[in-house]
Structures are given as structure tokens and as C-alpha cells.
Design a protein around this motif. Structure first.
Motif, PDB file in Angstrom:
ATOM      1  N   GLU A 175       0.793  -1.232   0.000  1.00 46.02           N
ATOM      2  CA  GLU A 175       0.000   0.000   0.000  1.00 46.02           C
ATOM      3  C   GLU A 175       0.819   1.272   0.000  1.00 46.02           C
ATOM      4  N   SER A 176       2.129   1.146   0.336  1.00 40.78           N
ATOM      5  CA  SER A 176       2.886   2.397   0.461  1.00 40.78           C
ATOM      6  C   SER A 176       4.354   2.170   0.130  1.00 40.78           C
ATOM      7  N   TRP A 233       6.673   2.874   2.033  1.00 36.04           N
ATOM      8  CA  TRP A 233       7.253   2.296   3.262  1.00 36.04           C
ATOM      9  C   TRP A 233       7.117   0.785   3.225  1.00 36.04           C
ATOM     10  N   ARG A 234       5.945   0.316   2.883  1.00 30.70           N
ATOM     11  CA  ARG A 234       5.688  -1.131   2.882  1.00 30.70           C
ATOM     12  C   ARG A 234       6.620  -1.836   1.891  1.00 30.70           C
ATOM     13  N   ASP A 285       6.903  -4.757  12.884  1.00 29.38           N
ATOM     14  CA  ASP A 285       6.232  -3.521  12.524  1.00 29.38           C
ATOM     15  C   ASP A 285       5.030  -3.265  13.434  1.00 29.38           C
ATOM     16  N   PHE A 288       5.521   3.866  17.950  1.00 26.90           N
ATOM     17  CA  PHE A 288       4.631   4.763  17.209  1.00 26.90           C
ATOM     18  C   PHE A 288       4.170   5.938  18.059  1.00 26.90           C
ATOM     19  N   ALA A 327       0.236   1.471  14.187  1.00 27.78           N
ATOM     20  CA  ALA A 327       0.869   2.704  13.698  1.00 27.78           C
ATOM     21  C   ALA A 327      -0.117   3.870  13.825  1.00 27.78           C
ATOM     22  N   ARG A 353       0.497   6.867  16.661  1.00 19.91           N
ATOM     23  CA  ARG A 353       0.771   8.229  16.180  1.00 19.91           C
ATOM     24  C   ARG A 353      -0.321   9.204  16.635  1.00 19.91           C
ATOM     25  N   PHE A 409      -3.680   4.905   4.793  1.00 24.90           N
ATOM     26  CA  PHE A 409      -2.259   4.816   4.433  1.00 24.90           C
ATOM     27  C   PHE A 409      -2.021   4.815   2.912  1.00 24.90           C
ATOM     28  N   GLU A 426      -0.446  10.667   8.774  1.00 29.18           N
ATOM     29  CA  GLU A 426       0.211   9.545   9.439  1.00 29.18           C
ATOM     30  C   GLU A 426       1.013   8.616   8.512  1.00 29.18           C
ATOM     31  N   ASN A 427       1.134   8.940   7.257  1.00 30.08           N
ATOM     32  CA  ASN A 427       2.186   8.337   6.431  1.00 30.08           C
ATOM     33  C   ASN A 427       2.396   9.157   5.170  1.00 30.08           C
ATOM     34  N   ASP A 464       6.964   8.456   8.126  1.00 31.78           N
ATOM     35  CA  ASP A 464       7.671   7.448   7.341  1.00 31.78           C
ATOM     36  C   ASP A 464       9.033   7.972   6.879  1.00 31.78           C
ATOM     37  N   CYS A 504       9.906   6.274  10.087  1.00 36.04           N
ATOM     38  CA  CYS A 504       9.495   4.980  10.631  1.00 36.04           C
ATOM     39  C   CYS A 504      10.343   3.985   9.866  1.00 36.04           C
TER      40      CYS A 504
HETATM   41  C1  GZL Z   1       4.339   1.701  10.153  1.00 37.39           C
HETATM   42  C2  GZL Z   1       3.696   0.932   9.036  1.00 37.39           C
HETATM   43  C3  GZL Z   1       2.806   1.829   8.275  1.00 37.39           C
HETATM   44  C4  GZL Z   1       3.563   2.933   7.548  1.00 37.39           C
HETATM   45  C5  GZL Z   1       2.730   3.059   6.333  1.00 37.39           C
HETATM   46  O1  GZL Z   1       5.226   0.912  10.810  1.00 37.39           O
HETATM   47  O2  GZL Z   1       2.933  -0.138   9.561  1.00 37.39           O
HETATM   48  O3  GZL Z   1       2.132   1.050   7.299  1.00 37.39           O
HETATM   49  O4  GZL Z   1       3.673   4.117   8.282  1.00 37.39           O
HETATM   50  C6  GZL Z   1       2.441   1.604   6.013  1.00 37.39           C
HETATM   51  O5  GZL Z   1       3.357   3.703   5.266  1.00 37.39           O
HETATM   52  O6  GZL Z   1       1.407   1.491   5.130  1.00 37.39           O
END
Ligand code: GZL
Length: 340
Positions: free
Chosen positions: A54-55, A57-58, A132, A151, A189, A193, A217, A242-243, A273, A293
Motif C-alpha cells: 500500500e505504500s 514504506w511497505r 512492525d 509509534f 501505527a 501516532r 495509508f 500519518e504516512n 515514514d 518509521c
Molecule cells: C508503520 C507501518 C505503516 C507505515 C505506512 O510501521 O505499519 O504502514 O507508516 C504503512 O506507510 O502502510
């Protein structure tokens, strides 16, 4: 240690939206194929149930595990992408139990609903390492340990950064109107946050949280929700997102509404992130601050597995180091050093 008795893939069929969607625990792209595997005794079989893609970060988080759990490092990785659905994760964990993997790594999309499946893993003698996001369970012995971010501390740091920034801008006493794009509701998360920022917000009587809404997210949902927030609230001074992917969508919505953001804009943007693209947005003056993160959990988890293999005890809760970035820093240098 149980050994993976053969290279087979159990594909779980799930009907979704009228179509058939294949998903399941499949050998990772870097896993050794059967004809190249030497003595199977040489491999530790890891089953990874990942939330989705989804992101940014992921994707960095998945990349960290894939880079760590390779045949060269002595691992055979079975990877499952749950496509943001807890029911897919529950099916995947049961599939990994069936395949008698040596370890299950689980990134739980939300905090609740895991007791039964983790009891099944425990009964099968398979250690579960949480990464995570966190869970709430009756019996903490249902998982071996958890590795990830604090978080709530991330949220507090963001709140404290805002207080310091407003002070530096001579706006300490000003009425400050804030909106928040929350992550996936009930994910640790999001919970952390939101609570962490609230800890600081509650100490500032002149700060007003106009509204909090989930952008799940993702960039698309973040843009959609920010567009609605801008229509509902004519005066917004701060966005807490939050992301980063929701932030990217929110920036599009802000600019489409003829508003501006960042240090020279009318909306202060604070994100979480700190992926590479977000630092680039910061360079362009669209994000004020970003709270890292750290997604690079692979090395820490493989060290835990080595310790477990050696019969050592491991710490139950293991936080990963992380920092923050803002426009007062040398962003060019930071970008050169960032690996995601
Ligand atoms: C945080 C993680 C979150 C990120 C997002 O540890 O679980 O999920 O902040 C991701 O980008 O989708």
C-alpha cells in the motif's frame, strides 16, 4: 528443526468481487528452486505474512526481508501479500503452519483477532515473530517477540516539533487549527501516532483538532479525504498525515484547492515514514517535517532467528532506531545517504 519437505506451493483461492484471485504462500522470487537446492538441511524456512504493498514504506519493508532471507544467507522464504485484508493473513498463517515452516514472521494489519491462529502456530511448535505493527492478545506467549517502531513516541516527537516550530515563528499563542489524516484504523501505527500527537495537543489550549479521518495509508484515499477536509474546514493551519503516501495525495488536494503548503505555504505539513520521495517533496518546500518509521527490519529479525537457532533467549520487545527530518537540515546530503 522441521525441514521443508519439498518445494510445493499451496495456493489459496479466494473469490473477490466476482473474480478469482490467486494468492497464497509462494516461494519468494529469490528462493532456491528444488533442482538448485543442495541439502535441504542447509535452509531455514521462513514464512512471511506481509500486509500488502500500500505504500513506499511497505515496499521498502518487504525489500528488507527479501534481501535478508535469501538462499545465500541460508534461508528459504515463503512470501504472502495479504493485499490489506486480515482474513488473507489468517489464511496465510494457517497455510504456513500446514507447510511446517520453521518460523512465521507476521506484520499484523490490525491489533486484534490473532489469538486463535497464533494458538494454532504454537500448537504446531512454530515460533511467531511479529514485525512492525503490534497485536493485543490474551497470552503474550503466543508470539516469541516483536520488532518495530515506537509509534506513540513518533506522534509525540511530531507534536513537540510543531510546538517548537510555532514558537520559532512567533505563533506560540495563536489559535492553531489542525486536521489529521489517520492511517488504517486500529493499526498500531495509527493508534500510536494519533495518541502520541494527542499527548502534546492536550498541553496546548490554543491548538484545535478540527477533524481526524482515515486515509488508509494510501495516496488515493489521502487525496480524497483531504479534499473533503478542505471543503469542510475553510481555515486549516496544520495537516498531520500519518504516512507519506497519504501526504502525497493531500498535497495534490491542497494545490487543487488553490491552497499552499510547507514552510512558505498556508498549511504546515507534518508527515510520517520519511521515504525518499517525501524528502524530495520537502526539498520542494511542500512538507515541513517528516518523522521516520524505519522499515529496514530484515537484519534485526534475522539476528533474532540466529539467536533462537542457537538456543538463546531474545528480548520480547525490540525497538528500531529512527530519526526525523525538516527543512532546516541538509536535505541533499540526507537524500544521498537514504537507502529507501
Ligand atoms: C508503520 C507501518 C505503516 C507505515 C505506512 O510501521 O505499519 O504502514 O507508516 C504503512 O506507510 O502502510
Amino acid at each position: 528443526m522441521k525441514r521443508y519437505s519439498g518445494i510445493f506451493v499451496v495456493v489459496l483461492l479466494a473469490c473477490a468481487a466476482g473474480g478469482w484471485m490467486f494468492f497464497g504462500c509462494v516461494p519468494d522470487e529469490k528462493a532456491p528452486s528444488q533442482d538448485t537446492m543442495q541439502d535441504e538441511e542447509d535452509y531455514i524456512v521462513i514464512g512471511l505474512s506481509q500486509i500488502g504493498s500500500e505504500s513506499d514504506w511497505r515496499n521498502a519493508n518487504t525489500g528488507s526481508f527479501r534481501s535478508e532471507f535469501t538462499a545465500e544467507n541460508g534461508y528459504y522464504l515463503l512470501f504472502e501479500d495479504a493485499q490489506q485484508k486480515q482474513e488473507n493473513q489468517l489464511k496465510a498463517v494457517r497455510d504456513l503452519i500446514l507447510q511446517e515452516v520453521d518460523y512465521i514472521i507476521l506484520d499484523p494489519i490490525v491489533e486484534t483477532g490473532w489469538d486463535t491462529v497464533l494458538m494454532e502456530a504454537k500448537d504446531a511448535g512454530i515460533p511467531v515473530i511479529l514485525v512492525d505493527r503490534q497485536i493485543v492478545v490474551e497470552d503474550e506467549d503466543l508470539y516469541t517477540c516483536w520488532v518495530g517502531s515506537d509509534f506513540r513516541e513518533e506522534g509525540r516527537r511530531a507534536g513537540q516539533w510543531l510546538a517548537d516550530y510555532l514558537e520559532s515563528q512567533g505563533r506560540r499563542e495563536e489559535q492553531i487549527r489542525i486536521v489529521t489524516l489517520q492511517g488504517t484504523l486500529d493499526s498500531s501505527a495509527q493508534i500510536g501516532r494519533t495518541m502520541g500527537f494527542q499527548d502534546v495537543l492536550s498541553a496546548h489550549g490554543n491548538w484545535e483538532m478540527l477533524e481526524r479521518r482515515s486515509g488508509e495509508f494510501t495516496q488515493a484515499k489521502g487525496q480524497e479525504v483531504m479534499r473533503d477536509l478542505l471543503q469542510s474546514h475553510k481555515e486549516i493551519d496544520v495537516l498531520i498525515s500519518e504516512n507519506d503516501n497519504m501526504t502525497f495525495g493531500a498535497i495534490e488536494a491542497i494545490e487543487s484547492a488553490g491552497r499552499t503548503c510547507g514552510p512558505d505555504g498556508d498549511i504546515i505539513v507534518i508527515s510520517f515514514d520519511a521515504v525518499r520521495t517525501a524528502i524530495q517533496f520537502m526539498q520542494e518546500g511542500k512538507i515541513n517535517a517528516d518523522f521516520e518509521c524505519n522499515p529496514l527490519l530484515g537484519p534485526k529479525v534475522s539476528k533474532i532467528i540466529e539467536e533462537l537457532e542457537a538456543g538463546e533467549r531474545v528480548e520480547k520487545i525490540q525497538y528500531i532506531e529512527e530519526q526525523y527530518f525538516d527543512t532546516s537540515m541538509d536535505l541533499e546530503k540526507i537524500l544521498e545517504e537514504r537507502t529507501y
